[in-house]
Motif scaffolding. Structure first.
Motif, PDB file in Angstrom:
ATOM      1  N   MET A   2      13.918  10.255  -5.124  1.00 25.65           N
ATOM      2  CA  MET A   2      13.420   9.363  -4.065  1.00 25.65           C
ATOM      3  C   MET A   2      12.190   8.599  -4.556  1.00 25.65           C
ATOM      4  SD  MET A   2      11.637  10.619  -0.503  1.00 25.65           S
ATOM      5  CE  MET A   2       9.943  10.788  -1.083  1.00 25.65           C
ATOM      6  N   MET A   3      12.321   7.299  -4.682  1.00 23.57           N
ATOM      7  CA  MET A   3      11.157   6.501  -5.101  1.00 23.57           C
ATOM      8  C   MET A   3      11.272   5.088  -4.550  1.00 23.57           C
ATOM      9  SD  MET A   3       9.611   5.717  -8.897  1.00 23.57           S
ATOM     10  CE  MET A   3      10.334   4.106  -9.200  1.00 23.57           C
ATOM     11  N   GLN A   4      10.152   4.585  -4.036  1.00 20.37           N
ATOM     12  CA  GLN A   4      10.102   3.191  -3.609  1.00 20.37           C
ATOM     13  C   GLN A   4       9.063   2.472  -4.469  1.00 20.37           C
ATOM     14  OE1 GLN A   4       9.484   4.180   0.767  1.00 20.37           O
ATOM     15  NE2 GLN A   4      10.819   2.397   0.972  1.00 20.37           N
ATOM     16  N   THR A   5       9.295   1.195  -4.739  1.00 23.82           N
ATOM     17  CA  THR A   5       8.333   0.418  -5.528  1.00 23.82           C
ATOM     18  C   THR A   5       7.845  -0.759  -4.699  1.00 23.82           C
ATOM     19  OG1 THR A   5       9.606   0.968  -7.491  1.00 23.82           O
ATOM     20  CG2 THR A   5       7.936  -0.723  -7.734  1.00 23.82           C
ATOM     21  N   LEU A   6       6.543  -0.919  -4.713  1.00 26.34           N
ATOM     22  CA  LEU A   6       5.935  -1.998  -3.951  1.00 26.34           C
ATOM     23  C   LEU A   6       5.097  -2.819  -4.934  1.00 26.34           C
ATOM     24  CD1 LEU A   6       5.315  -2.816  -0.904  1.00 26.34           C
ATOM     25  CD2 LEU A   6       3.211  -1.506  -1.203  1.00 26.34           C
ATOM     26  N   TYR A   7       5.241  -4.125  -4.897  1.00 25.90           N
ATOM     27  CA  TYR A   7       4.420  -4.949  -5.783  1.00 25.90           C
ATOM     28  C   TYR A   7       3.263  -5.582  -5.016  1.00 25.90           C
ATOM     29  CZ  TYR A   7       7.461  -4.354  -9.746  1.00 25.90           C
ATOM     30  OH  TYR A   7       8.140  -3.793 -10.785  1.00 25.90           O
ATOM     31  N   VAL A   8       2.060  -5.471  -5.581  1.00 19.80           N
ATOM     32  CA  VAL A   8       0.914  -6.177  -5.028  1.00 19.80           C
ATOM     33  C   VAL A   8       0.867  -7.521  -5.741  1.00 19.80           C
ATOM     34  CG1 VAL A   8      -1.572  -6.135  -4.628  1.00 19.80           C
ATOM     35  CG2 VAL A   8      -0.278  -3.992  -4.651  1.00 19.80           C
ATOM     36  N   GLU A   9       1.041  -8.592  -4.978  1.00 21.16           N
ATOM     37  CA  GLU A   9       1.197  -9.929  -5.563  1.00 21.16           C
ATOM     38  C   GLU A   9      -0.156 -10.591  -5.770  1.00 21.16           C
ATOM     39  OE1 GLU A   9       3.916 -10.885  -6.737  1.00 21.16           O
ATOM     40  OE2 GLU A   9       5.379  -9.587  -5.735  1.00 21.16           O
ATOM     41  N   LEU A  10      -0.644 -10.543  -7.014  1.00 22.70           N
ATOM     42  CA  LEU A  10      -1.938 -11.157  -7.334  1.00 22.70           C
ATOM     43  C   LEU A  10      -1.792 -12.032  -8.574  1.00 22.70           C
ATOM     44  CD1 LEU A  10      -4.158  -8.026  -6.739  1.00 22.70           C
ATOM     45  CD2 LEU A  10      -4.316 -10.152  -5.455  1.00 22.70           C
ATOM     46  N   GLY A  11      -0.764 -12.856  -8.593  1.00 23.61           N
ATOM     47  CA  GLY A  11      -0.561 -13.755  -9.733  1.00 23.61           C
ATOM     48  C   GLY A  11      -0.430 -12.975 -11.021  1.00 23.61           C
TER      49      GLY A  11
ATOM     50  N   ALA B  87       5.195   6.593   5.475  1.00 24.27           N
ATOM     51  CA  ALA B  87       3.902   6.157   6.043  1.00 24.27           C
ATOM     52  C   ALA B  87       3.041   5.487   4.970  1.00 24.27           C
ATOM     53  CB  ALA B  87       3.169   7.353   6.653  1.00 24.27           C
ATOM     54  N   VAL B  88       3.055   6.052   3.765  1.00 23.59           N
ATOM     55  CA  VAL B  88       2.282   5.459   2.662  1.00 23.59           C
ATOM     56  C   VAL B  88       2.847   4.089   2.322  1.00 23.59           C
ATOM     57  CG1 VAL B  88       1.738   5.668   0.192  1.00 23.59           C
ATOM     58  CG2 VAL B  88       1.490   7.660   1.705  1.00 23.59           C
ATOM     59  N   TYR B  89       4.176   4.001   2.246  1.00 25.92           N
ATOM     60  CA  TYR B  89       4.797   2.726   1.896  1.00 25.92           C
ATOM     61  C   TYR B  89       4.427   1.634   2.916  1.00 25.92           C
ATOM     62  CZ  TYR B  89       8.205  -0.774   0.570  1.00 25.92           C
ATOM     63  OH  TYR B  89       8.787  -1.954   0.173  1.00 25.92           O
ATOM     64  N   ARG B  90       4.561   1.968   4.196  1.00 28.95           N
ATOM     65  CA  ARG B  90       4.280   0.958   5.229  1.00 28.95           C
ATOM     66  C   ARG B  90       2.802   0.564   5.218  1.00 28.95           C
ATOM     67  NH1 ARG B  90       8.167   2.009  10.496  1.00 28.95           N
ATOM     68  NH2 ARG B  90       7.065   0.149  11.234  1.00 28.95           N
ATOM     69  N   SER B  91       1.912   1.533   4.998  1.00 24.24           N
ATOM     70  CA  SER B  91       0.476   1.215   4.967  1.00 24.24           C
ATOM     71  C   SER B  91       0.136   0.358   3.760  1.00 24.24           C
ATOM     72  CB  SER B  91      -0.344   2.518   4.910  1.00 24.24           C
ATOM     73  OG  SER B  91      -0.096   3.295   6.054  1.00 24.24           O
ATOM     74  N   CYS B  92       0.665   0.742   2.596  1.00 28.56           N
ATOM     75  CA  CYS B  92       0.378  -0.027   1.374  1.00 28.56           C
ATOM     76  C   CYS B  92       0.958  -1.436   1.476  1.00 28.56           C
ATOM     77  CB  CYS B  92       0.950   0.671   0.143  1.00 28.56           C
ATOM     78  SG  CYS B  92       0.009   2.129  -0.358  1.00 28.56           S
ATOM     79  N   ALA B  93       2.153  -1.553   2.052  1.00 30.89           N
ATOM     80  CA  ALA B  93       2.781  -2.873   2.192  1.00 30.89           C
ATOM     81  C   ALA B  93       1.922  -3.767   3.081  1.00 30.89           C
ATOM     82  CB  ALA B  93       4.181  -2.728   2.786  1.00 30.89           C
ATOM     83  N   HIS B  94       1.392  -3.164   4.146  1.00 31.67           N
ATOM     84  CA  HIS B  94       0.534  -3.899   5.062  1.00 31.67           C
ATOM     85  C   HIS B  94      -0.734  -4.366   4.329  1.00 31.67           C
ATOM     86  CE1 HIS B  94      -0.232  -4.559   9.439  1.00 31.67           C
ATOM     87  NE2 HIS B  94      -1.407  -4.844   8.928  1.00 31.67           N
TER      88      HIS B  94
END
Lengths: 361, 361
Positions: free
Chosen positions: A1-10, A218-225
């Motif tokens: 189980m793993m989700q990946t979230l990208y923080v978009e900073l160019g 919960a971590v995914y939704r908070s980090c995405a926000h």
């Protein structure tokens, strides 16, 4: 189980891996161009996880060294920061090295500031091992140390190459710290996402019990926000300030009690209750809304009152907070549950009353 | 008499005003959006110039405070940096403030790093009062402090809003420091501008005598040269490394003797002679070219030999320098007089010989 979230900073875009039992060596490898890796951790986390990371890095052919700091917010100071520089130079690390933070928010903040400052900037990887740091310090690039006259007064914006948030590491986290992390998660719901608040109200008991799948969600939704807000406003000129909901009050509590007496999450929980109370006094939200805010914090095993701090001291510490612009205090308040805004227009007496209403007798 | 040079860094573009008896209040006004200004200076410069700046700023309606540090490279450390943070917080300065550096390179580096780190970054103005800092630290944004194990090991890139280089302030500069500044000026000629070297050879006596018009011209040409390189390569990935001609040798000399025993300009003068010697041994330049290099330094009243440092210690300090990439030393050498290049391909024995040839017996 793993989700990946990208923080978009160019060009400083980076991924956050969120899951359980993450395969460190495989995931890290593409993000580690340098041979030298300094693991910065503390004396609580080191015996639990340092060897796992040392082994994984050595497996990748890296030269590692480990700098173990004393655990606690009270050590987030210039003296302990200097211990990281001492370790880097003693081990002969040069500008082509990587600093890996293995620990909670204090370790992330100090290791990140060290990475920003050592040789005017080296690579940085974050492995947050507390729930709070997984949702808070892993997105946004704020790093720094405290000063006796104020929290986070000295620091830098430093983006990591990659972040690992492994829920399996939360098994060893004290329950009080799990709750402190939930405070920050609830904050995202209160400031901008009513649907998330409803989800939290349905799942808070499983979260408190340490359910890894719910925690990852919960971590995914908070980090995405947070990632969305940070990508829009990296240097905190506008929208990003909303993330400070409860923080100006909370910082005053932490400063007065001495850093580390209360956990950051505990202080901002009370801070958010005070912000909700003031919003209610201003006619923005209802008394029932304030009760709803208090209730979710109570179910998350968080305080909703703080020790009886003299009001003048409280105000004095608030005015040392960074959210002060040209001498006037700016607060994050609630237009409604799920919608925050920033303002410097409020009645100082109402603010005092909101504080007094949530001091222990 | 005033010349203006712009350092082209996109939205962080800023002007350097070069002249004599500059009108501070008029020139500063458009670059000072904030009310609070902290003047950072030292106990040598403060009695000479602090009041002039305090008065000019107060005339503009600013709130000022002055932080006076002890004078000298040996105070460019984390403890003295912290004195700036202490002053900022004690005076109630917030994130909308400006730090103004009034002094030489040490003050510029420390005040700049403080401005980069205080509240994660506040505004910064530089008033370099030595010839060295006028040509060196006023362009490029490098700030930082020393560590017992190496020079400039901790710092940040921080661009000022504006720089003032006032030649009238050089009247109070000791002759030894004037010469140290000339070392850095000669460096620009050696690494990239043979015409400037010819101009310097014609005007070196007037420069040593403190002729303000000639000094302004030398500062302008040096800053223009550096500004062009920095605009192309702000973070030192390529061409900017050429500015370190003589520095890897020079840093070893400074580190071994203890920071502040020799002036930076004196150490890099000897370092440039060593780099020229090694370039000659490698067949790149002639023995006459090496003599030409030595001669201009001698006319500028600079040393061309350093104290008798044990060669192993010398090499050890060189390997702590930041220009080390994955363990191998990179040097800036001369292809010809007026053209430098960076390389890690050289014979270590030739390098040792170049050092040994310029130690005092």
């Amino acid at each position: 189980m793993m989700q990946t979230l990208y923080v978009e900073l160019g060009e400083r875009r980076y991924p956050i891996y969120i899951g359980s039992q993450l395969d460190i060596a495989t995931l890290l490898s593409p993000y580690l161009p340098n041979k030298q890796v300094m693991i910065v951790t503390n004396d609580t986390v080191a015996p639990l996880y340092a060897k796992t990371y040392e082994d994984a890095l050595q497996h990748l052919g890296k030269t590692t060294a480990t700098c173990i700091l004393p655990d606690g917010e009270r050590y987030k100071n210039i003296e302990c920061l200097n211990l990281i520089f001492d370790a880097l130079l003693r081990e002969g690390f040069n500008r082509d090295c990587t600093v890996l933070a293995l620990g909670g928010g204090v370790i992330g903040d100090m290791a990140g500031f060290a990475a920003a400052s050592f040789q005017r900037g080296v690579d940085f990887i974050q492995v947050p091992t507390t729930l709070l740091s997984q949702v808070d310090s892993s997105v946004g690039g704020k790093t720094g140390i405290n000063h006796p006259l104020g929290k986070n007064m000295i620091g830098a914006f430093k983006q990591p190459n990659i972040v690992f948030a492994d829920m399996a590491q939360l098994k060893t986290l004290p329950l009080r710290e799990l709750s402190a992390g939930l405070a920050e998660i609830i904050k995202y719901a209160l400031l901008g996402d009513i649907d998330f608040l409803i989800w939290l109200e349905s799942n808070i008991d499983e979260l408190v019990a340490g359910d890894e799948e719910k925690l990852a969600e919960a971590v995914y939704r908070s980090c995405a926000h947070k990632a969305r807000i940070v990508a829009n406003d990296e240097k905190e000129h506008g929208e990003r300030a909303l993330l400070n909901l409860g923080h100006t009050f909370g910082h005053a509590i932490e400063s007065y009690l001495g850093y580390g007496t209360w956990l950051h999450g505990e202080a901002i929980a009370v801070g958010m209750v005070m912000a909700a109370d003031l919003s209610c006094q201003m006619g923005l939200i209802s008394a029932e809304d304030v009760e709803r805010v208090k209730h979710i914090f109570q179910r998350a095993k968080l305080p909703i009152r703080c020790p009886n701090i003299p009001i003048d001291d409280f105000l004095n510490y608030m005015s040392h907070d960074k959210k002060v612009l040209n001498g006037s205090i700016r607060l994050i308040l609630l237009k409604s549950i799920g919608e925050a805004f920033i303002t410097n227009r409020f009645d100082i007496n109402m603010m005092k009353q909101a504080i007094l209403n949530h001091l222990e007798q």
